[in-house]
Scaffold this active site. Structure first.
Site, PDB file in Angstrom:
ATOM      1  CD  GLU A   1      -3.069  -1.038   2.162  1.00  0.00           C
ATOM      2  OE1 GLU A   1      -2.846  -0.065   3.005  1.00  0.00           O
ATOM      3  OE2 GLU A   1      -4.070  -1.851   2.071  1.00  0.00           O
TER       4      GLU A   1
ATOM      5  CD  GLU B   1      -3.762  -5.819   4.373  1.00  0.00           C
ATOM      6  OE1 GLU B   1      -2.171  -5.977   3.959  1.00  0.00           O
ATOM      7  OE2 GLU B   1      -4.236  -5.242   4.709  1.00  0.00           O
TER       8      GLU B   1
END
Ligand code: GAL
Length: 833
Positions: A457, A531
């Protein structure tokens, strides 16, 4: 050639223990493996000595802004003016008043909680530049080096330490390491006093962090002192790449020999390949080459391994390569490289293939901390944690968001858990590349690792051409060091630009609306769920209560960006091209107390709490990930005061149908829809609820929840009742309260005190309550929804450890109990005396 020792044979038998125990329960499996753990780590073929440097340290906190409380370090701003005048690393400093401790050690877990919202994601610990009194720690160790060691190459190796380490030996500054996860080492040979005492000082500074989660503080992984010949194998340079050709595996072997001596040498390298019984099954040799003084030479060879046994989560079979370098008629250095034979493939249309068989990755993301001990996990805890995940049917783990400790990778290799191994810093800058290289070189022989992750991220890199360049550089280096694996990164936005444009395998974080369109637009890029979920629940709670900061344990809560367990798994199962995914998270962890914040100090994303106790959703996964029949009924049935109120009753099951009975009367049978829970609404009345699960027309499993009486006694159960007397092994004890009829009381919250005597000591306590501010380091803990955990560590002296548990005084309202654990003489790891 190095002669094989008994230890080599024991070691090669490890995979046997692992695979033969797979079908048994997770605990049995762990136990079988652990009987050989110490052996594995102590193995040292040939003349190299790898000594554990964990015992006998002194410690004290320093100060990040006041030199007067920091050994005068930084007092006059001339600290590094001279290399050799750091008196605190000489006999001049008296450390007799410093605290004695052994590594691994995490001082963050010892600190109190502070209500400071800046510290929220790190678990409300007083660390950082605003907490100078608790953010710096000094470690000191006195040790002897034999006169006979002169002429050897002696180095110190840290498996990882948090953070900003400065190393001093005998008054000299040796070096520094900034990040908290990658291993680092220094050659001490020039600085040691041979035949005399030596003084080693490590200043750790946790003022800066690497992540946004609890990271610990201090030397929380192992330290080693390594003595080698000046002609030696380069660190992590040896690789074994196995590729199936027909019935045989072709092994590509490689290593680098380094010569730190003054004369050139002619050295050759040999490989002995051993099977799990220690039998030599192949060998290879690379011809002698000249290795110049202060130079190095690369060696390669191939070997053929006929009919190899394949590594898989079900059959974690390991082979070993003993790599040795010979010169002037002598073996000068040798090491053991453990590897497995298996093939990997990510397919754009059909997902992931292991050994040419499609395998859906049923994974979890995990941080590295555990109740009671923070980030400083004894090796055995890695096996404990992997066993809890395997018992759930999980076959994959993502090391979010950092390079893991070697013992976790070893546990996954030996127990059969595939890994998505992630580096911390997504960058092609020197630090980022150094972290990446260390990770890949260190772990590229591990069969458990199926994919490398370049990071997580990164908002800017996700959308910008800079991200494209950075990932291209990282991926290219990764492919050079390890042509057998591909790379991914965890992307949560700007899909299709920056990072995701170049990834070998697209990694989706959350965002279930994205993958279908993305896949259509990028049909040639394989994809995986790096994720998923972030579902939130509190173990043993069945009513979400904002006042108490708890979330019900039904699989119904997730933050805006997340999904429930059932949602994400149905989505991934419906798409063959998705290789599977990794749920956020397996275990709860300190920090990120979503959604409430203070006084919550831990996350609630876990499928399992911080101690390793399953929440109810664990059984959803077990039903659809595992192979065994599952019938799990919840909630408990202790809702005094809620009489007449409708309570959802859920069942996670993979049977054909389930019938629910309330106080003996059926309230209906329901057919199990694949990947879906069952639920009934039942008006609460004390008594008993019972689920009867049917398969092929027969009731095969039943489960009951009964309204219990009040807690009357304490029960202790150890995961293992025999430990190694090696000063490292641990027992993990389940602590619970029983009613007068011996039934587990699921709402008990009694404060339990522990007394540990004999051949072991107290290591830590926890209870899985995300809102609990009791100390992890005092031998007492309140039960949380009926459970707590105490972790006990053996000493090096065999004997008995007695654990006594009481509540409210020895004559209090719960009957006290005691448990005895035996510790047996163990071959100790070779360590610095
Ligand atoms: C993700 C992030 C994780 C964790 C998680 C919580 O976006 O990658 O580290 O913060 O959110 O839901």
């Amino acid at each position: 050639m190095p002669i094989l020792t008994r230890r080599d044979l024991v070691l090669s038998g490890l995979a046997l223990s692992a695979s033969s125990a797979i079908s048994a329960s997770a605990w049995a499996q762990t136990n079988a493996l652990l009987s050989t753990v110490s052996e594995a780590a102590a193995f040292s073929p040939g003349p190299r000595e790898k000594l554990l440097f964990d015992f006998g340290w002194k410690f004290q906190l320093g100060n990040g802004c006041d030199p007067g409380h920091d050994l005068d370090f930084g007092k006059g701003q001339g600290d590094f003016a001279k290399t050799g005048e750091f008196d605190f690393a000489t006999a001049k400093l008296d450390d007799s008043k410093w605290r004695s401790l052994n590594l691994p050690h995490d001082w963050a877990v010892e600190l109190p909680f502070v209500w400071d919202n800046e510290q929220q994601s790190h678990g409300y610990k007083p660390l950082g530049r605003r907490y100078p009194e608790t953010s710096v720690g000094w470690y000191r160790r006195t040790f002897e080096i034999a006169a006979a060691d002169q002429g050897k190459r002696i180095s110190i190796e840290f498996d990882g330490a948090f953070r900003s380490a400065l190393i001093f030996v005998n008054g000299c500054f040796i070096g520094r390491n900034d990040n908290g996860y990658a291993p680092f080492s220094f050659d001490l040979s020039d600085f040691l006093h041979y035949g005399e005492k030596n003084y080693l000082v490590v200043r750790m500074d946790a003022s800066f962090g690497d992540g946004w989660f609890y990271e610990g503080a201090g030397i929380y992984r192992h330290v080693w002192l390594v003595k080698q010949d000046k002609l030696h194998l380069g660190q992590w340079e040896s690789y074994v790449r196995a590729k199936m050709e027909g019935d045989a595996a072709v092994l590509s072997l490689g290593t680098v020999v380094q010569n730190a001596g003054d004369n050139q040498e002619y050295a050759r390298v040999r490989w002995q390949i051993l099977d799990r019984e220690g039998k030599q099954v192949a060998s290879a040799e690379a011809a002698a080459q000249q290795v110049n003084s202060d130079g190095s030479a690369t060696y390669t060879a191939t070997a053929r391994l006929a009919h190899p046994e394949r590594w898989s989560p079900e059959t974690p079979i390991l082979y070993s390569a003993i790599v040795s370098v010979e010169a002037a008629g002598k073996v000068r250095d040798a090491e053991r490289v453990s590897f497995g034979v298996r093939s990997l493939r990510f397919d754009k249309d059909k997902g992931f293939f292991l050994n040419d068989v499609p395998v859906k990755i049923k994974g979890t993301c995990n941080h590295q901390d555990h109740a009671g001990i923070g980030a400083a996990l004894p090796d055995r805890m890695q096996y404990f944690r992997v066993s809890v995940l395997k018992e759930m049917g999980s076959n994959g783990m993502r090391t979010s968001h950092n390079m893991p400790t070697p013992e976790l990778v070893e546990a996954c290799d030996r127990m059969g858990m595939m890994m998505l191994c992630e580096t911390r810093q997504m960058s092609s800058n020197p630090e980022g590349m150094a972290q990446l290289e260390a990770m890949i070189k260190r772990y590229r022989n591990s069969p458990a690792i199926i994919l490398w992750s370049m990071g997580n991220e990164e908002g800017y890199l996700n959308k910008d051409v800079v991200g494209e360049r950075v990932i291209a550089e990282m991926q290219q280096r990764s492919h050079e060091l390890d042509p057998t694996r591909v790379c991914t990164a965890a992307v949560n936005n700007n899909f299709g630009t920056g990072v995701s444009k170049v990834l070998d395998v697209m990694g989706f974080n959350y965002n279930l609306k994205v993958p279908d369109d993305y896949h259509k637009a990028h049909p040639n890029q394989p994809s995986i769920g790096t994720e998923t979920a972030s579902a939130i629940s509190t173990r043993g709670e069945y009513f979400t209560d904002k006042l108490r900061n708890v979330m019900s344990a039904y699989d119904t809560n997730q933050p805006g960006w997340g999904e429930t367990g059932e949602e994400w798994w149905k989505f991934y199962m419906a798409r063959e091209w998705l290789a599977g995914g990794f749920a956020w998270t397996g275990f709860d962890y300190r920090g990120e107390p979503t959604p409430y914040g203070w006084p919550s100090v831990s996350s609630q994303f876990g499928i399992i709490d911080t101690c390793g106790y399953p929440k109810d959703t664990y059984f959803y996964y077990k039903a659809w990930w595992g192979k065994e029949p599952v019938l799990h009924l919840f909630p408990h049935w202790n809702f005094a005061g809620k009489e007449g109120i409708e309570i959802p009753v859920w069942v996670h099951s993979n049977l054909d149908s389930v019938e629910l009975f309330v106080n003996g009367t059926s309230v209906g049978s329901q057919k199990v829809e694949p990947l879906t829970h069952l639920q009934w609404k039942v008006k609460y009345a004390p008594g008993v609820i019972e689920a009867r699960g049917t398969k092929d027309g027969k009731v095969v499993l039943t489960e009951k929840r009964e309204t219990t009486g009040a807690a009357r006694s304490i029960k202790l159960t150890a995961d293992r009742t025999t430990l190694h007397a090696d000063g490292e092994d641990v027992a993990v004890l389940r602590v619970e309260a029983l009613d007068a009829d011996g039934r587990h009381v699921p709402i008990a919250d009694d404060l339990i005190e522990f007394k540990i005597t004999g051949a072991g000591g107290f290591l830590g306590v926890g209870n899985g309550d995300p809102n609990c501010h009791e100390s992890d380091k005092e031998p007492k803990r309140s039960l949380f929804n009926g459970l707590a955990q105490v972790i006990i560590q053996s000493t090096k002296k065999p004997g008995e450890i007695i654990i006594e548990a009481k509540a409210g005084g020895w004559n209090g309202k719960l009957t006290a109990t005691r448990l005895t654990i035996t510790t047996e003489k163990a071959e100790l790891r070779l360590s610095v005396g």
